[in-house]
Design a protein around this motif. Sequence first.
Motif, short mmCIF file in Angstrom:
data_model
loop_
_atom_site.label_atom_id
_atom_site.label_comp_id
_atom_site.label_asym_id
_atom_site.label_seq_id
_atom_site.Cartn_x
_atom_site.Cartn_y
_atom_site.Cartn_z
N GLY A 1 -4.76 -3.35 10.74
CA GLY A 1 -5.90 -2.71 11.39
C GLY A 1 -7.25 -3.30 11.06
N THR A 2 -7.57 -3.33 9.78
CA THR A 2 -8.88 -3.82 9.32
C THR A 2 -8.69 -4.63 8.04
N ARG A 3 -9.76 -5.30 7.63
CA ARG A 3 -9.72 -6.02 6.35
C ARG A 3 -9.46 -5.04 5.21
N ALA A 4 -10.08 -3.86 5.29
CA ALA A 4 -9.85 -2.83 4.26
C ALA A 4 -8.38 -2.45 4.22
N GLY A 5 -7.77 -2.30 5.40
CA GLY A 5 -6.34 -1.99 5.46
C GLY A 5 -5.49 -3.08 4.84
N LEU A 6 -5.89 -4.33 5.05
CA LEU A 6 -5.18 -5.46 4.45
C LEU A 6 -5.31 -5.43 2.93
N LEU A 7 -6.51 -5.22 2.41
CA LEU A 7 -6.73 -5.16 0.97
C LEU A 7 -5.91 -4.03 0.34
N MET A 8 -5.90 -2.87 1.01
CA MET A 8 -5.15 -1.74 0.48
C MET A 8 -3.65 -2.02 0.49
N ALA A 9 -3.16 -2.66 1.55
CA ALA A 9 -1.74 -3.00 1.61
C ALA A 9 -1.38 -4.02 0.55
N LEU A 10 -2.27 -4.98 0.33
CA LEU A 10 -2.03 -6.03 -0.66
C LEU A 10 -1.95 -5.42 -2.06
N PHE A 11 -2.90 -4.56 -2.39
CA PHE A 11 -2.87 -3.96 -3.71
C PHE A 11 -1.71 -2.98 -3.86
N SER A 12 -1.35 -2.31 -2.77
CA SER A 12 -0.20 -1.40 -2.81
C SER A 12 1.07 -2.15 -3.17
N SER A 13 1.18 -3.40 -2.71
CA SER A 13 2.39 -4.18 -3.03
C SER A 13 2.45 -4.47 -4.52
N TYR A 14 1.30 -4.76 -5.16
CA TYR A 14 1.27 -4.95 -6.62
C TYR A 14 1.63 -3.63 -7.31
N ASN A 15 1.05 -2.55 -6.82
CA ASN A 15 1.23 -1.24 -7.40
C ASN A 15 2.70 -0.80 -7.36
N GLU A 16 3.34 -1.00 -6.22
CA GLU A 16 4.74 -0.59 -6.07
C GLU A 16 5.64 -1.36 -7.03
N LEU A 17 5.38 -2.63 -7.20
CA LEU A 17 6.17 -3.44 -8.14
C LEU A 17 6.03 -2.90 -9.56
N GLN A 18 4.80 -2.60 -9.95
CA GLN A 18 4.57 -2.11 -11.30
C GLN A 18 5.24 -0.76 -11.53
N LEU A 19 5.10 0.16 -10.60
CA LEU A 19 5.67 1.49 -10.79
C LEU A 19 7.20 1.43 -10.80
#
Length: 198
Positions: free
Chosen positions: A56-74
């Motif tokens: 959708g937006t650059r913000a959406g991309l940043l949030m998705a990118l960080f979510s991928s790091y977050n999911e791996l860690q959890l």
Amino acid sequence: MTTASSMKKLPKAERRAQLLEAAQEIVREEGTDALTLARVAERAGVSKPIAYEHFGTRAGLLMALFSSYNELQLATQREALASCGKTLRDVAGILGEAYVRCASRAGPEAGAVFSALSGTEEMDEFRQTLRNGYLKEYRDAVSRFVDLPADIGEPVLSGLLGAAEAVSRDTAAGRISYDDAVAALTELFTATLERFRR
């Protein structure tokens, strides 16, 4: 340049993973300022509308990118807690190591992406939601061993999370060794939480 193989129809999850990988490469090589949906599409060899459809937006991309790091860690943390979290010290070590391991795998770009997640209300709310999720994970992990006071329990956990963030950033940047970072966080978490032991 778009190639036939990159433009072939992929399942949605695979295409999203491909786009996120392209985004990680851009951040790693050029920093977050260079990260746009158009650049990600170009790097992945797909049309711009495909990137916009996923994020959708650059913000959406940043949030998705960080979510991928977050999911791996959890996922790493939960797996370790389920199999090895027998004592408070075990849990302290697992919480610290999971954070350091994820930051080391993701590299310095994870910190850059997290830093870029500011400046808009939507991204600030996302950052706070992530922090709240980590605080809940920490609270759940230590609740068998400690009784955190209502007034300072949340700030104590927030301080431990802040320490994990800082030490992990230094580890990802090569300023602290992986082993030293894990040892330091294990000691810090254990010493801090011991005073609240049941």
